[in-house]
Design a protein around this motif. Structure first.
Motif, mmCIF file in Angstrom:
data_model
loop_
_atom_site.group_PDB
_atom_site.id
_atom_site.type_symbol
_atom_site.label_atom_id
_atom_site.label_comp_id
_atom_site.label_asym_id
_atom_site.label_seq_id
_atom_site.Cartn_x
_atom_site.Cartn_y
_atom_site.Cartn_z
ATOM 1 N N PRO A 145 0.832 -1.206 0.000
ATOM 2 C CA PRO A 145 0.000 0.000 0.000
ATOM 3 C C PRO A 145 0.865 1.253 0.000
ATOM 4 O O PRO A 145 1.944 1.272 0.600
ATOM 5 C CB PRO A 145 -0.793 -0.118 1.301
ATOM 6 N N PRO A 146 0.439 2.306 -0.677
ATOM 7 C CA PRO A 146 1.226 3.544 -0.685
ATOM 8 C C PRO A 146 1.275 4.172 0.705
ATOM 9 O O PRO A 146 0.312 4.096 1.468
ATOM 10 C CB PRO A 146 0.464 4.428 -1.677
ATOM 11 N N ARG A 147 2.398 4.802 1.015
ATOM 12 C CA ARG A 147 2.571 5.448 2.316
ATOM 13 C C ARG A 147 1.564 6.571 2.519
ATOM 14 O O ARG A 147 1.200 6.911 3.650
ATOM 15 C CB ARG A 147 3.990 6.004 2.434
ATOM 16 N N PHE A 148 1.104 7.139 1.403
ATOM 17 C CA PHE A 148 0.196 8.289 1.493
ATOM 18 C C PHE A 148 -1.104 7.936 2.212
ATOM 19 O O PHE A 148 -1.752 8.813 2.798
ATOM 20 C CB PHE A 148 -0.095 8.802 0.085
ATOM 21 N N SER A 187 4.513 17.584 -4.478
ATOM 22 C CA SER A 187 5.666 16.778 -4.899
ATOM 23 C C SER A 187 5.952 15.666 -3.897
ATOM 24 O O SER A 187 6.299 14.538 -4.274
ATOM 25 C CB SER A 187 6.898 17.659 -5.072
ATOM 26 N N ASP A 188 5.804 15.961 -2.607
ATOM 27 C CA ASP A 188 6.012 14.936 -1.586
ATOM 28 C C ASP A 188 4.898 13.891 -1.626
ATOM 29 O O ASP A 188 5.137 12.697 -1.427
ATOM 30 C CB ASP A 188 6.074 15.571 -0.196
ATOM 31 N N ALA A 189 3.679 14.357 -1.891
ATOM 32 C CA ALA A 189 2.552 13.436 -1.957
ATOM 33 C C ALA A 189 2.708 12.456 -3.115
ATOM 34 O O ALA A 189 2.431 11.264 -2.972
ATOM 35 C CB ALA A 189 1.250 14.219 -2.117
ATOM 36 N N VAL A 190 3.172 12.949 -4.269
ATOM 37 C CA VAL A 190 3.345 12.077 -5.427
ATOM 38 C C VAL A 190 4.333 10.963 -5.107
ATOM 39 O O VAL A 190 4.129 9.801 -5.481
ATOM 40 C CB VAL A 190 3.813 12.888 -6.655
ATOM 41 N N ALA A 191 5.404 11.306 -4.402
ATOM 42 C CA ALA A 191 6.386 10.282 -4.029
ATOM 43 C C ALA A 191 5.759 9.227 -3.132
ATOM 44 O O ALA A 191 6.055 8.029 -3.257
ATOM 45 C CB ALA A 191 7.576 10.940 -3.337
ATOM 46 N N GLU A 192 4.875 9.647 -2.231
ATOM 47 C CA GLU A 192 4.261 8.704 -1.304
ATOM 48 C C GLU A 192 3.076 7.969 -1.908
ATOM 49 O O GLU A 192 2.565 7.007 -1.314
ATOM 50 C CB GLU A 192 3.826 9.437 -0.032
ATOM 51 N N LEU A 193 2.613 8.401 -3.082
ATOM 52 C CA LEU A 193 1.507 7.719 -3.765
ATOM 53 C C LEU A 193 1.989 6.532 -4.590
ATOM 54 O O LEU A 193 1.186 5.841 -5.224
ATOM 55 C CB LEU A 193 0.753 8.705 -4.670
ATOM 56 N N LEU A 196 0.044 3.269 -6.227
ATOM 57 C CA LEU A 196 -1.193 3.505 -6.959
ATOM 58 C C LEU A 196 -0.842 3.928 -8.382
ATOM 59 O O LEU A 196 0.098 4.701 -8.591
ATOM 60 C CB LEU A 196 -2.031 4.612 -6.304
ATOM 61 N N GLU A 197 -1.584 3.444 -9.356
ATOM 62 C CA GLU A 197 -1.350 3.820 -10.752
ATOM 63 C C GLU A 197 -1.945 5.198 -10.996
ATOM 64 O O GLU A 197 -3.153 5.402 -10.880
ATOM 65 C CB GLU A 197 -2.008 2.807 -11.689
ATOM 66 N N GLY A 198 -1.069 6.171 -11.307
ATOM 67 C CA GLY A 198 -1.552 7.523 -11.530
ATOM 68 C C GLY A 198 -0.462 8.414 -12.076
ATOM 69 O O GLY A 198 0.663 7.976 -12.309
ATOM 70 N N ALA A 199 -0.803 9.679 -12.257
ATOM 71 C CA ALA A 199 0.171 10.617 -12.814
ATOM 72 C C ALA A 199 -0.246 12.040 -12.499
ATOM 73 O O ALA A 199 -1.422 12.336 -12.256
ATOM 74 C CB ALA A 199 0.297 10.433 -14.326
ATOM 75 N N TRP A 205 -2.306 19.061 -9.766
ATOM 76 C CA TRP A 205 -3.150 17.873 -9.703
ATOM 77 C C TRP A 205 -2.365 16.585 -9.926
ATOM 78 O O TRP A 205 -1.510 16.514 -10.800
ATOM 79 C CB TRP A 205 -4.243 17.921 -10.770
ATOM 80 N N TRP A 206 -2.679 15.572 -9.123
ATOM 81 C CA TRP A 206 -2.320 14.176 -9.386
ATOM 82 C C TRP A 206 -3.625 13.399 -9.490
ATOM 83 O O TRP A 206 -4.561 13.635 -8.716
ATOM 84 C CB TRP A 206 -1.476 13.602 -8.243
ATOM 85 N N VAL A 207 -3.703 12.462 -10.457
ATOM 86 C CA VAL A 207 -4.948 11.734 -10.708
ATOM 87 C C VAL A 207 -4.678 10.232 -10.727
ATOM 88 O O VAL A 207 -3.693 9.780 -11.332
ATOM 89 C CB VAL A 207 -5.581 12.168 -12.045
ATOM 90 N N ALA A 208 -5.553 9.471 -10.096
ATOM 91 C CA ALA A 208 -5.494 8.010 -10.167
ATOM 92 C C ALA A 208 -6.055 7.566 -11.514
ATOM 93 O O ALA A 208 -7.148 7.998 -11.908
ATOM 94 C CB ALA A 208 -6.304 7.386 -9.039
#
Length: 248
Positions: A145-148, A187-193, A196-199, A205-208
């Motif tokens: 599971p992602p740390r986020f 930027s920190d959230a993206v690293a912890e996501l 999960l498949e997303g971009a 914005w980051w989107v699943a």
């Protein structure tokens, strides 16, 4: 003009036709294959061949990029791209060049010598193309599971994340159970996501990927409609990378 060629020209001239033409001119001026023909014929042949090769390379690299695991390893994607692009081009060069320059087909003994030269040229062009790819922060599905998820507010624990939106110094987490704010940088959230498949689709914005229900395009821009009706913008900076990754 074909739709693919228009995209190559208008999407990124330096990466598309401009590079192909420059490579063709270089090969003609350096007389890469030792032809005795005039410069005009060499220019016409190599420029046309490199444009065709560029279109083939773009198709191959876009397809390869969508294969599982390719986004995680630059080296593996590079090697696979060079082989998939270069080997068919070697057959084309072997079958056509002799007729153009000497009026007769190359013999089988010429093929091994052509392979390394075509693969070398392909490797250089592929490296340039990959180096100039737009950089979009992506995350990938994983076993753990992602740390986020540990940062979700109590009322959203166990919810499915659809998107993360930057709002000043906060992030709004959009889920299937509603949304809430946390204090964090995107930027920190993206690293912890990761997991999960997303971009990242926009600087805010980051989107699943699984949350995307529809895509609308117009005036060079795109928007994504997510589950629950949330509309997310796609910036020009990220549009090409998302399109190449098969998001739309």
């Amino acid at each position: 003009m074909s739709t693919r060629l228009k995209r190559l020209i208008t999407g990124d001239p330096a990466k598309g036709v401009g590079i192909a033409v420059a490579a063709g001119v270089f090969l003609a001026l350096t007389n890469a294959f030792g032809s005795t023909t005039g410069l005009g014929l060499r220019l016409a042949y190599w420029v046309v061949l490199m444009i065709v090769a560029g279109l083939w390379a773009e198709f191959c690299m876009r397809t390869i990029r969508r294969l599982p695991g390719m986004e995680r390893s630059w080296l593996i994607r590079f090697v696979v791209s060079v082989l998939v692009i270069g080997l068919p081009l070697t057959v084309v060069v072997w079958g056509v060049t002799g007729w153009i320059f000497y009026g007769q087909a190359y013999g089988p003994d010429m093929f091994p010598g052509l392979v390394w030269r075509v693969l070398l040229i392909t490797a250089v062009m592929t490296a340039i193309g990959m180096a100039m790819e737009p950089k979009t922060a992506t995350t990938h599905a994983g076993e753990g599971p992602p740390r986020f998820l540990d940062r979700l507010p109590p009322r959203l624990r166990g919810a499915v994340i659809h998107a993360v939106q930057a709002e000043d110094h906060y992030l709004r987490i959009h889920t299937d159970r509603g949304s809430d704010l946390i204090l964090m940088r995107l930027s920190d959230a993206v690293a912890e996501l990761e997991g999960l498949e997303g971009a990242q689709t926009h600087r805010s914005w980051w989107v699943a990927r699984d949350a995307v229900q529809d895509v609308k395009r117009g005036d060079g821009r795109a928007t994504l409609t997510l589950e629950g009706g949330l509309i997310v913008p796609v910036s020009r900076r990220h549009a090409r990378a998302l399109r190449q990754a098969g998001w739309y």
